[in-house]
Design a protein around this motif. Sequence first.
Motif, PDB file in Angstrom:
ATOM      1  N   VAL A   1      15.411  44.103  22.245  1.00 18.30           N
ATOM      2  CA  VAL A   1      14.544  44.526  23.199  1.00 18.30           C
ATOM      3  C   VAL A   1      13.897  45.837  22.494  1.00 18.30           C
ATOM      4  O   VAL A   1      14.794  46.706  22.376  1.00 18.30           O
ATOM      5  CB  VAL A   1      15.007  44.667  24.680  1.00 18.30           C
ATOM      6  CG1 VAL A   1      13.490  45.330  25.466  1.00 18.30           C
ATOM      7  CG2 VAL A   1      15.468  43.489  25.270  1.00 18.30           C
TER       8      VAL A   1
ATOM      9  N   ASN B   1       7.174  46.897  20.426  1.00 21.82           N
ATOM     10  CA  ASN B   1       6.905  46.509  21.704  1.00 21.82           C
ATOM     11  C   ASN B   1       7.095  44.954  21.894  1.00 21.82           C
ATOM     12  O   ASN B   1       6.194  44.025  21.814  1.00 21.82           O
ATOM     13  CB  ASN B   1       5.597  46.677  22.074  1.00 21.82           C
ATOM     14  CG  ASN B   1       5.345  48.133  22.585  1.00 21.82           C
ATOM     15  OD1 ASN B   1       5.709  49.062  21.567  1.00 21.82           O
ATOM     16  ND2 ASN B   1       5.099  48.439  23.659  1.00 21.82           N
ATOM     17  N   SER B   2       8.288  44.313  21.624  1.00 17.87           N
ATOM     18  CA  SER B   2       8.523  43.070  21.621  1.00 17.87           C
ATOM     19  C   SER B   2       9.976  42.862  22.204  1.00 17.87           C
ATOM     20  O   SER B   2      10.921  43.542  22.139  1.00 17.87           O
ATOM     21  CB  SER B   2       8.276  42.293  20.378  1.00 17.87           C
ATOM     22  OG  SER B   2       9.287  42.636  19.362  1.00 17.87           O
ATOM     23  N   VAL B   3      10.182  41.572  22.793  1.00  5.22           N
ATOM     24  CA  VAL B   3      11.432  40.839  23.209  1.00  5.22           C
ATOM     25  C   VAL B   3      11.781  39.545  22.339  1.00  5.22           C
ATOM     26  O   VAL B   3      10.737  38.645  22.307  1.00  5.22           O
ATOM     27  CB  VAL B   3      11.465  40.516  24.747  1.00  5.22           C
ATOM     28  CG1 VAL B   3      12.969  40.200  25.189  1.00  5.22           C
ATOM     29  CG2 VAL B   3      11.169  41.977  25.297  1.00  5.22           C
TER      30      VAL B   3
ATOM     31  N   GLU C   1       7.770  35.863  25.564  1.00  6.76           N
ATOM     32  CA  GLU C   1       6.802  36.552  26.482  1.00  6.76           C
ATOM     33  C   GLU C   1       7.249  37.641  27.332  1.00  6.76           C
ATOM     34  O   GLU C   1       8.260  37.795  27.753  1.00  6.76           O
ATOM     35  CB  GLU C   1       6.023  35.347  27.160  1.00  6.76           C
ATOM     36  CG  GLU C   1       5.404  34.416  26.558  1.00  6.76           C
ATOM     37  CD  GLU C   1       4.600  33.115  27.473  1.00  6.76           C
ATOM     38  OE1 GLU C   1       4.388  33.810  28.717  1.00  6.76           O
ATOM     39  OE2 GLU C   1       4.633  32.128  27.362  1.00  6.76           O
ATOM     40  N   SER C   2       6.219  38.566  27.198  1.00  9.70           N
ATOM     41  CA  SER C   2       6.502  39.909  27.971  1.00  9.70           C
ATOM     42  C   SER C   2       5.218  40.234  29.002  1.00  9.70           C
ATOM     43  O   SER C   2       4.273  40.719  28.250  1.00  9.70           O
ATOM     44  CB  SER C   2       6.576  40.902  26.963  1.00  9.70           C
ATOM     45  OG  SER C   2       7.924  40.952  26.262  1.00  9.70           O
TER      46      SER C   2
ATOM     47  N   MET D   1       4.706  44.310  30.013  1.00  7.70           N
ATOM     48  CA  MET D   1       5.932  45.499  29.239  1.00  7.70           C
ATOM     49  C   MET D   1       4.897  46.691  28.815  1.00  7.70           C
ATOM     50  O   MET D   1       3.806  46.435  28.559  1.00  7.70           O
ATOM     51  CB  MET D   1       6.137  44.693  27.982  1.00  7.70           C
ATOM     52  CG  MET D   1       7.165  45.577  26.910  1.00  7.70           C
ATOM     53  SD  MET D   1       7.552  44.764  25.664  1.00  7.70           S
ATOM     54  CE  MET D   1       8.973  45.658  25.077  1.00  7.70           C
TER      55      MET D   1
ATOM     56  N   TYR E   1      13.156  50.098  33.465  1.00  7.49           N
ATOM     57  CA  TYR E   1      12.441  48.721  33.959  1.00  7.49           C
ATOM     58  C   TYR E   1      13.534  47.627  33.952  1.00  7.49           C
ATOM     59  O   TYR E   1      14.431  47.822  33.318  1.00  7.49           O
ATOM     60  CB  TYR E   1      11.375  48.304  33.117  1.00  7.49           C
ATOM     61  CG  TYR E   1      10.162  49.424  32.779  1.00  7.49           C
ATOM     62  CD1 TYR E   1       8.969  49.194  33.323  1.00  7.49           C
ATOM     63  CD2 TYR E   1      10.592  50.517  31.955  1.00  7.49           C
ATOM     64  CE1 TYR E   1       8.067  50.332  33.369  1.00  7.49           C
ATOM     65  CE2 TYR E   1       9.222  51.659  32.088  1.00  7.49           C
ATOM     66  CZ  TYR E   1       8.109  51.609  32.934  1.00  7.49           C
ATOM     67  OH  TYR E   1       7.199  52.323  32.676  1.00  7.49           O
TER      68      TYR E   1
ATOM     69  N   TYR F   1      13.670  43.164  33.253  1.00  8.27           N
ATOM     70  CA  TYR F   1      13.011  42.159  32.700  1.00  8.27           C
ATOM     71  C   TYR F   1      13.700  40.958  32.872  1.00  8.27           C
ATOM     72  O   TYR F   1      14.860  41.049  32.618  1.00  8.27           O
ATOM     73  CB  TYR F   1      12.951  42.355  31.122  1.00  8.27           C
ATOM     74  CG  TYR F   1      12.172  41.095  30.353  1.00  8.27           C
ATOM     75  CD1 TYR F   1      10.984  41.004  30.288  1.00  8.27           C
ATOM     76  CD2 TYR F   1      13.223  40.322  29.502  1.00  8.27           C
ATOM     77  CE1 TYR F   1      10.500  39.848  29.740  1.00  8.27           C
ATOM     78  CE2 TYR F   1      12.757  39.435  28.942  1.00  8.27           C
ATOM     79  CZ  TYR F   1      11.265  38.961  28.880  1.00  8.27           C
ATOM     80  OH  TYR F   1      10.764  37.807  28.369  1.00  8.27           O
TER      81      TYR F   1
ATOM     82  N   PRO G   1      14.169  37.120  32.063  1.00  4.03           N
ATOM     83  CA  PRO G   1      13.985  36.366  31.088  1.00  4.03           C
ATOM     84  C   PRO G   1      13.356  34.812  31.584  1.00  4.03           C
ATOM     85  O   PRO G   1      12.779  34.169  30.731  1.00  4.03           O
ATOM     86  CB  PRO G   1      15.336  36.034  30.370  1.00  4.03           C
ATOM     87  CG  PRO G   1      16.100  37.348  30.932  1.00  4.03           C
ATOM     88  CD  PRO G   1      15.649  37.643  32.078  1.00  4.03           C
TER      89      PRO G   1
ATOM     90  N   CYS H   1       9.885  35.961  32.361  1.00  7.20           N
ATOM     91  CA  CYS H   1       9.121  37.057  31.594  1.00  7.20           C
ATOM     92  C   CYS H   1       8.315  38.225  31.930  1.00  7.20           C
ATOM     93  O   CYS H   1       7.220  38.762  31.221  1.00  7.20           O
ATOM     94  CB  CYS H   1       8.322  35.997  30.218  1.00  7.20           C
ATOM     95  SG  CYS H   1       9.213  34.842  29.549  1.00  7.20           S
TER      96      CYS H   1
ATOM     97  N   TRP I   1       8.000  41.963  33.776  1.00 12.15           N
ATOM     98  CA  TRP I   1       8.578  43.458  33.580  1.00 12.15           C
ATOM     99  C   TRP I   1       8.205  44.048  35.113  1.00 12.15           C
ATOM    100  O   TRP I   1       7.186  43.931  35.509  1.00 12.15           O
ATOM    101  CB  TRP I   1       7.980  44.192  32.596  1.00 12.15           C
ATOM    102  CG  TRP I   1       8.666  43.877  31.180  1.00 12.15           C
ATOM    103  CD1 TRP I   1       8.043  42.878  30.262  1.00 12.15           C
ATOM    104  CD2 TRP I   1       9.716  44.459  30.699  1.00 12.15           C
ATOM    105  NE1 TRP I   1       8.769  42.830  29.158  1.00 12.15           N
ATOM    106  CE2 TRP I   1       9.767  43.684  29.286  1.00 12.15           C
ATOM    107  CE3 TRP I   1      10.565  45.497  30.832  1.00 12.15           C
ATOM    108  CZ2 TRP I   1      10.659  44.089  28.434  1.00 12.15           C
ATOM    109  CZ3 TRP I   1      11.678  45.757  30.004  1.00 12.15           C
ATOM    110  CH2 TRP I   1      11.496  45.071  28.608  1.00 12.15           C
TER     111      TRP I   1
END
Length: 462
Positions: free
Chosen positions: A258, A268-270, A284-285, A288, A319, A321, A323, A326, A328
């Motif tokens: 993350v 900025n990704s997971v 997907e986020s 975020m 925050y 998240y 999964p 997806c 936040w």
Amino acid sequence: MAVQEACCRYMERHMDEKNCVGIHCFAEEHSCQMLQKQSMDYILGHFSVVYQQEEFPSLSVDKLTEILSKDELRVSKEEMVFEAAMLWLNKCPTTRRQSFEKVLEQIRLPHINPSFLRDVIECLDVVKESQGCQRIISEAKNQHLLPYSHRAQPRRATVIVMVAGRDDKGIICSAESFDPLSSQFETLASLPFAIHRHGLVVSGFTLYLAGGEFSDGSTSKDMWRYDPSHDSWLKMASMNAARYDFGLVMLDGYVFAVGGWNEETCVNSVERYDPDADAWLLMESVGMPEEFCVHAVVALDGVIYVIEDGSITQPTHMYKYNPNTCVWTQVAPMHFSRSGSASCTLKGKIYVIGGKDSAFFMNQVECYSPTTNQWTKCSPMKKQRCHPGIAVVDGKIYVLGGLEGKGRFLHTIERYCEDRDTWEIVAEMPAGRSCFSCASLRLRKDGHAINETATADNVPVN
């Protein structure tokens, strides 16, 4: 403070190999549960010295068998356990012979040298005179023990594995293990490269290391797996994005990466790693935050909690998240703004420890309850620590190393007792380091991993 509690703390501070057995018996007799557990841990961790002390042969047969039965008994070889049993027997041989079968049952005879078993143990009169003892010896000699027999199982230790990081000479590649019970360090196989600001997680009996920053300043997207059975590192599939100072966490059998940094840019990704398929998948986020720079992450109750870098926003936000959806969601902000902290979970709560703000290195500790969505201030550490390592073993939080100021690397290890809300310095590392990662791992006393599934409370993520 109650008189009993004051006495217990005094005995705890003055505990050593010579008096730990007596302290344990005292604590048990007076129902001092915490002191009873601490003294038992001390006996197990320092057994190679404890059993040679004057107090040990005076143990009752029930207490002796309790100690010898423990998987956590720290011995370099099982013959040492047999020697302890013989010292106990020879203290009062006439009255204790009839109880020796109960004692012999607790010795892991399949892990004793066969010649020693045949030429020494089997020839003892106390063994020859007991059909029960002869049966135990026969099982061990003929290797007819069932797989679930406790005598066939190796003794084990939960250790803290420390990997790479930075010391006063630069970025390093070394790996070590620390045994909290015995306070002993062991050298493990080094990485094939020097790295710091990486992530490390444990999945069952395997470690996974990902990302980080190399000595030349470039960012890694590689994933490596450590196999304790062979003390070796194996390269796995690489992440989709290179990142350092990011969150790496295990959840539901997957590894999640993350946020983080790639040189001067926030990532900025997971993404999610499947150990069975050896493959990463971008997730997907939804919602975020933009410019979301992560510096601590944990998994708890099916969701991932991510702590934002406090140098970007005031105050520091956290925050969660999910999964599965997806999505936040922002939760309550922390009391302190910080970056470079360490985080872990313990008893259903999230702890954020140390770090630094815009001007100072920190020793402050905060605890978050997902049930109430509130942060609570805890007792501060003894030392200010930025970028330390962290792990949870046996319900205690261990914080290792870190920086207490610019260029000042700490080599001390602190332990937090949640019941008392207290910190104490319990050991010193061979050398100070920071920007490294830790994970708790169950190992056999011969260095091999125990094949068991880890839980959220013993898999903290730095």
